[in-house]
Design an enzyme around this catalytic site. Structure first.
Site, short mmCIF file in Angstrom:
data_model
loop_
_atom_site.label_atom_id
_atom_site.label_comp_id
_atom_site.label_asym_id
_atom_site.label_seq_id
_atom_site.Cartn_x
_atom_site.Cartn_y
_atom_site.Cartn_z
N THR A 13 -4.39 -0.70 -6.94
CA THR A 13 -5.23 0.46 -7.24
C THR A 13 -4.46 1.75 -7.40
O THR A 13 -3.36 1.91 -6.86
CB THR A 13 -6.27 0.65 -6.12
N ASN A 68 -6.72 4.20 -6.82
CA ASN A 68 -7.94 4.73 -6.22
C ASN A 68 -8.93 5.08 -7.33
O ASN A 68 -9.68 4.23 -7.76
CB ASN A 68 -7.69 5.91 -5.27
N ARG A 80 0.84 -1.19 0.00
CA ARG A 80 0.00 0.00 0.00
C ARG A 80 0.88 1.25 0.00
O ARG A 80 1.97 1.25 0.59
CB ARG A 80 -0.83 -0.03 1.27
N GLY A 112 -13.90 -1.55 -6.23
CA GLY A 112 -15.16 -0.90 -5.88
C GLY A 112 -15.14 -0.18 -4.55
O GLY A 112 -16.18 -0.03 -3.91
N THR A 163 -9.34 0.60 -9.09
CA THR A 163 -8.76 -0.61 -8.53
C THR A 163 -8.96 -1.75 -9.50
O THR A 163 -9.86 -1.73 -10.32
CB THR A 163 -9.49 -0.90 -7.21
O1 DON Z 1 -8.06 0.97 -1.10
C1 DON Z 1 -9.25 1.21 -1.23
O2 DON Z 1 -10.10 0.77 -0.51
C2 DON Z 1 -9.70 2.10 -2.39
N1 DON Z 1 -8.60 2.96 -2.77
C3 DON Z 1 -10.14 1.25 -3.54
C4 DON Z 1 -10.62 2.08 -4.70
C5 DON Z 1 -11.44 1.33 -5.67
O3 DON Z 1 -11.71 0.17 -5.53
C6 DON Z 1 -11.93 2.12 -6.83
N2 DON Z 1 -12.65 1.27 -7.74
N3 DON Z 1 -13.79 1.20 -7.96
#
Ligand code: DON
Length: 598
Positions: free
Chosen positions: A427, A429, A139, A502, A409
């Site tokens: 991702t 984001n 991350r 998501g 993501t």
């Molecule tokens: O890490 C996370 O929870 C978010 N940054 C994920 C973003 C995401 O899934 C966008 N897609 N729809």
């Protein structure tokens, strides 16, 4: 400055769906690499004897009974056909699942620029056939110059700077993570596994209907920054059917293939892209890059009705929240019929409770003490279960009070012929991250800083209302919902490799595919096609997919006190399941992905 709310709402929507533009999409052509494979809509597949035929609401857009795509040896499922093809190429050369997963990761950075990345981060769950299990947290972290209130304006109001532009990015972890995973569990060289990605960047990828739609959907964001010269050459995506080359990215990838992570985190490429970013007002420094380290952890391991889940611990909330939810549900001998009001009530209530804990208590364990053991304890789940009313909703405010007492993501799944398995979610984001594209190195930077509670108690882009634990601190990882998961069968053998995109809906979509397979005995194809629901505590409403619940069920839920909201799609899952004769791979019918097996 653009007002935050409408922009964020649009971005959050875009982050979860592809192709949001209202202009008509080009029709598919011969170069189209993205046509999902399936039987014609009316063909019905006869499932294995241990699976039950699924029944979905009449108006639901995905039909039950899709035929499986089965690989007798191995399988890769990702959101881009070229991503899956890169994994299969490496598997066929004798690589293992980790070699293939790393190849997919780099390939998606080229072939799926809306979410695949080297400018973002992610998580990997690894299950080796010899019994070793591990998770890798790569991350992003907040830059050293980040401050708690950096996204508030002079009057204390939250701006959009955590979402768009040069200050929205955490320090990228993708290159460090992928190279680390390969070094520890892979068998091939970086140059070997990166070869498909380098080829895609140098020779180009076909601009098929999916890439075209994705770029057009992201146009409003991309055109604000330098990526427009590559992805919107004349203010439009490259012509449908043409070839999209990414020479700057190819150079960066070649350097990484030759010199490993240091090519990205130190030296001339790093100097060039961090200077480019800082000239524009960004805050990531060479020091930030030098300090970045991915982190190995044991998986969150839990039992559900005799099956074993291996999932992602914090800094992702995914594993703990899924475990907490399933622990609550396990106390019911069986779940109410799929699609019934009882089903929606129990799942919604379990998610609501697990998300209350998630939003308040989970954060980067290097900075905050996180009660993982307590939250994943079956006795704690029993207490939460006791607060679920009989066929009536409990407002989040009431549940929270009781409990206090005591976009973009992509997920990919890989299985090799030895039974090694990798679940990876990665991702930027949002679709195309912060929009910022570093021309010197050829990649988009993430807008992951918005996953922090930029103002504790106020909703982020995904409407998540999070607490102090997840406030911004330099060097801290922002809380994620990414939930790469491996499920083992009752005899300990590999059963399922699964994960989603998501935002917070990652948790609900991933766990519903698991429940559909384990409780409702659906085929994996049906488990993925089945309508989903979502509850994240706040906003205090039950989100269902359009036409995903029967009208009378929605009426019952309203009568039970639920605010029922309807959305377009919940999650985009890529999953693999062990079946008789091999592995079934399924890409979400809501997505553009394609499983490839052999
Ligand atoms: O890490 C996370 O929870 C978010 N940054 C994920 C973003 C995401 O899934 C966008 N897609 N729809």
């Amino acid at each position: 400055m653009i007002s935050r709310r409408p922009l964020l709402a649009a971005l959050a929507l875009a982050a979860c769906h592809s192709g949001t533009s209202s202009a008509p999409a080009p029709t598919r052509g011969a170069t189209d690499a993205g046509t999902p494979q399936s039987l014609s809509a009316d063909a019905r597949y006869v499932p294995a004897p241990d699976r039950r035929a699924a029944v979905f609401p009449m108006e639901w857009r995905h039909k039950a009974g899709r035929a499986p795509i089965i690989g007798t040896h191995a399988m890769v499922a990702s959101d881009a056909p070229l991503g899956s093809a890169a994994g299969v190429e490496i598997l066929k050369l004798g690589g293992n699942a980790v070699d293939a997963a790393v190849a997919v990761g780099f390939a998606l950075a080229v072939a799926y620029p809306e979410a695949g990345n080297i400018g973002g981060g992610g998580y990997m769950v690894i299950h080796m056939a010899d019994g070793r299990n591990a998770t890798l947290d790569y991350r992003e972290v907040a830059p050293l110059a980040a401050t708690r209130n950096m996204y508030l304006d002079e009057s204390g109001k939250l701006t959009d700077r955590s979402v768009v532009g040069v200050t929205a990015s955490g320090v990228p972890g993708a290159v460090a993570g992928l190279t680390e995973a390969l070094a520890k569990y892979g068998t091939m060289s970086l140059a070997q596994v990166m070869a498909p990605a380098i080829r895609y960047a140098e020779d180009g990828i076909p601009v098929d209907s999916i890439t075209y739609k994705s770029l057009r959907g992201g146009r409003a964001l991309i055109e604000k920054f330098d990526g427009r010269s590559v992805f919107l050459p004349n203010g439009e995506p490259p012509a449908f059917g043409s070839t999209l080359k990414q020479p700057a990215l190819a150079k960066t990838l070649r350097a990484i293939a030759e010199r490993g992570r240091d090519a990205f985190y130190a030296g001339p490429i790093a100097e060039a892209w961090t200077s480019e970013l800082r000239r524009a007002g960004g805050i990531i420094t060479m020091d930030d890059l030098a300090r970045y380290r991915p982190a190995w952890h044991d998986p969150v391991r839990s039992a559900y009705r005799g099956y074993t889940l291996l999932t992602m611990p914090p800094s992702s909330s995914g594993g703990v929240t899924i475990t907490e939810t399933l622990n609550i549900l396990e106390g019911f001998d069986s779940l109410p019929a799929f699609g019934s009001a009882g089903w929606a009530h129990l799942l919604g209530s379990a998610y609501q409770r697990a998300f209350i804990d998630r939003n308040e208590k989970l954060a980067d364990p290097a900075f905050v003490s996180v009660p993982i053991r307590e939250l994943t304890d079956k006795r704690y789940a029993a207490k939460l279960r006791a607060t679920i009313g009989h066929m009536h909703a409990t407002p989040t405010a009431t549940v929270s009070a009781t409990m206090r007492e005591g976009m973009e993501t992509t997920h990919y799944s890989v299985v090799d012929e030895r039974g090694n398995a990798v679940a990876t979610t990665t991702t930027l984001n949002n679709l195309f991250g912060s929009g910022v594209y570093v021309t010197t190195a050829g990649f988009f930077l993430n807008d992951e800083m918005d996953d922090f509670a930029a103002q504790p108690g106020k909703p982020n882009m995904f409407g998540l209302v999070q607490g102090e634990a997840n406030a911004i601190q330099p060097g801290k990882r922002m809380l994620s919902a990414m939930s790469p998961t491996v499920v083992l069968d009752r005899d300990g053998s590999l059963l399922l490799v699964v994960g989603s995109r998501g935002g917070p809906r990652i948790i609900t979509s991933t766990s519903q595919v698991i429940l559909n397979v384990l409780d409702f005995k659906m085929t994996l194809a049906d488990a993925m096609s089945a309508p989903r629901l979502h509850h994240q505590a706040l906003p205090d409403s039950l989100l269902v997919e359009a036409a995903g619940v029967r009208p009378e069920v929605a009426d019952s839920l309203r009568a039970m006190g639920y605010g029922v909201a309807t959305g377009r799609g919940i999650g985009l899952v890529n999953a693999i399941m062990r079946v008789r004769g091999g592995y079934e791979g399924v890409s979400d019918p809501r997505s553009t992905g394609r499983p490839i097996g052999y």
